[in-house]
Design an enzyme around this catalytic site. Structure first.
Site, PDB file in Angstrom:
ATOM      1  N   GLU A  26       0.834  -1.219   0.000  1.00 32.31           N
ATOM      2  CA  GLU A  26       0.000   0.000   0.000  1.00 32.31           C
ATOM      3  C   GLU A  26       0.861   1.259   0.000  1.00 32.31           C
ATOM      4  OE1 GLU A  26      -0.944   2.129   3.184  1.00 32.31           O
ATOM      5  OE2 GLU A  26      -0.834   0.587   4.746  1.00 32.31           O
ATOM      6  N   LYS A 180      -3.366  -0.654  15.694  1.00 31.88           N
ATOM      7  CA  LYS A 180      -2.883   0.174  16.777  1.00 31.88           C
ATOM      8  C   LYS A 180      -3.910   0.295  17.892  1.00 31.88           C
ATOM      9  CE  LYS A 180       0.444   3.684  17.095  1.00 31.88           C
ATOM     10  NZ  LYS A 180       1.086   2.611  17.851  1.00 31.88           N
TER      11      LYS A 180
HETATM   12  N1  PSU Z   1      -2.700   2.126  10.750  1.00 33.63           N
HETATM   13  C1  PSU Z   1      -1.398   2.350  10.991  1.00 33.63           C
HETATM   14  N2  PSU Z   1      -0.650   2.960  10.023  1.00 33.63           N
HETATM   15  C2  PSU Z   1      -1.211   3.373   8.848  1.00 33.63           C
HETATM   16  C3  PSU Z   1      -2.576   3.110   8.613  1.00 33.63           C
HETATM   17  C4  PSU Z   1      -3.276   2.496   9.583  1.00 33.63           C
HETATM   18  O1  PSU Z   1      -0.909   2.022  12.049  1.00 33.63           O
HETATM   19  O2  PSU Z   1      -0.520   3.961   8.016  1.00 33.63           O
HETATM   20  C5  PSU Z   1      -3.165   3.515   7.282  1.00 33.63           C
HETATM   21  C6  PSU Z   1      -3.421   2.284   6.391  1.00 33.63           C
HETATM   22  O3  PSU Z   1      -3.178   2.653   5.053  1.00 33.63           O
HETATM   23  C7  PSU Z   1      -4.892   2.012   6.604  1.00 33.63           C
HETATM   24  C8  PSU Z   1      -5.428   3.421   6.769  1.00 33.63           C
HETATM   25  O4  PSU Z   1      -5.498   1.337   5.515  1.00 33.63           O
HETATM   26  O5  PSU Z   1      -4.439   4.103   7.521  1.00 33.63           O
HETATM   27  C9  PSU Z   1      -6.769   3.434   7.473  1.00 33.63           C
HETATM   28  O6  PSU Z   1      -7.297   4.728   7.440  1.00 33.63           O
HETATM   29  P1  PSU Z   1      -8.807   4.970   7.934  1.00 33.63           P
HETATM   30  O7  PSU Z   1      -8.763   4.714   9.405  1.00 33.63           O
HETATM   31  O8  PSU Z   1      -9.085   6.403   7.572  1.00 33.63           O
HETATM   32  O9  PSU Z   1      -9.650   3.990   7.202  1.00 33.63           O
END
Ligand code: PSU
Ligand code: MN
Length: 326
Positions: A26, A180
């Site tokens: 990603e 996390k």
């Molecule tokens: N969690 C992390 N690091 C990240 C992400 C999530 O610890 O970089 C990134 C990933 O790309 C994940 C996205 O798919 O954030 C999720 O974002 P949202 O919560 O807006 O869906």
């Protein structure tokens, strides 16, 4: 392209056609997860790594290093991103350099892909948008750092990452170090269960908590080797051919953060985000930046270590799957 803004790199297309081990990566981590300034110092975990150097943005080094980890374990990397309105499966070095330094690069979730492509934007793809590319290209293995999930306070905000829905409808194995603890991890596991997505621990019985290590919430499935992981995915897809798998690989023990990612701090940050009007797709990057600040950047070392290890593990599983398929 015949109207569909999708471009699969020749190397990736050839590897898929020949049954080789392709691993998707990603790029939201590139555009929104890691520092984009030229590095003033090199994190200790990658002190002797050829892709990291003073003056090179850390986010770019990390993307290149993940691709290298895939190749050196016998796989073909397919880094996914939106570049000038095209969903690319397999980025060039030039694409990665642009995304790493372009302050206007967006963060693309599933819902953003169509509008961003129509407007010819550049964007890093989250796990959810990267899974769309995996589904279109037929890629079965994917490495990331941490999954998105159910946020604390979700009963008021309904903030549940699109990563979960995408996993429910894409037959790809996502190797991640869990999620996390800024998220509601118990609710995240419940949501994955509701969606029918197995969460399989790789040599762990508990759901890993990203840079904070092995975690405490019990998992219902564990395998001890990449070969057993490939077998579990194969059995799953023979019965549920449209549903994803989470393979949970804890952060390498030597790099786990020792600050003890306290639940009180996570609740405080969640409340602060709401009070400051941070919402929508900015919540996750904001929370990650706050944690990095509060740990004096120590989380960076752990974050890099786990991303590289997940690229390695996803490739080992992909190679086992290719071997089993003959
Ligand atoms: N969690 C992390 N690091 C990240 C992400 C999530 O610890 O970089 C990134 C990933 O790309 C994940 C996205 O798919 O954030 C999720 O974002 P949202 O919560 O807006 O869906
Ligand atoms: Mn969200």
């Amino acid at each position: 392209m015949a109207g569909r803004p999708l471009l699969i790199a020749d190397e990736v297309r050839d590897a898929l056609a020949h049954g080789s081990s392709v691993v998707a990566l990603e790029t939201a981590v590139l555009t929104h997860g890691l520092p984009r300034e030229p590095a003033a110092t090199i994190p200790p975990v990658v002190a002797d790594h050829p892709d990291f150097a003073v003056g090179v943005p850390l986010n770019l080094s990390l993307s290149l290093a993940m691709e290298r980890a895939v190749r050196s374990n016998g796989g073909v990397p397919a880094t996914v991103a939106v570049v000038d309105g095209v969903l690319k499966v397999g980025c060039t070095r030039g694409d990665l350099e642009r995304l790493a330094t372009d302050g206007d690069a967006r963060k693309a979730s599933v819902r953003d892909l169509g509008p961003l492509c129509a407007a010819r934007h550049c964007a890093g793809t989250t796990v959810s948008a990267t899974l769309v590319a995996c589904g279109l290209a037929g890629i079965r293995h994917f490495a990331t750092g941490g999954l998105g999930g159910v946020h604390r306070g979700f009963s008021k905000t309904l903030d549940i990452s699109a990563d979960l829905g995408a996993l429910a409808r894409t037959p790809t194995c996502v190797v991640s170090s869990g999620a996390k603890s800024i998220l509601d991890l118990k609710a995240t596991l419940e949501a994955l269960e509701t969606l029918g997505v197995p969460v399989i621990g790789l040599a762990t019985q508990t759901f890993p908590e990203f840079t904070d290590g092995a975690g405490t919430l019990p998992l219902h499935a564990t395998v001890s080797t990449p070969r057993d992981a490939a077998r579990a995915c194969q059995a799953h897809w023979s019965l549920l051919p449209t549903v994803g798998v989470v393979l949970a690989n804890p952060c390498p023990a030597a790099h786990v953060l020792d600050h003890g990612g306290s639940s009180a701090m996570a609740d405080e940050l969640a409340a602060q985000a709401i009070a400051s009007g941070i919402d929508g797709n900015l919540v996750t990057p904001w929370l990650l930046a706050q944690v990095a600040e509060r740990t004096n950047g120590q989380s960076l070392d752990a974050n890099i270590a786990l991303l590289l290890d997940n690229a390695r593990c996803a490739t080992l599983v992909a190679v086992e799957a290719a071997t089993a398929a003959g």
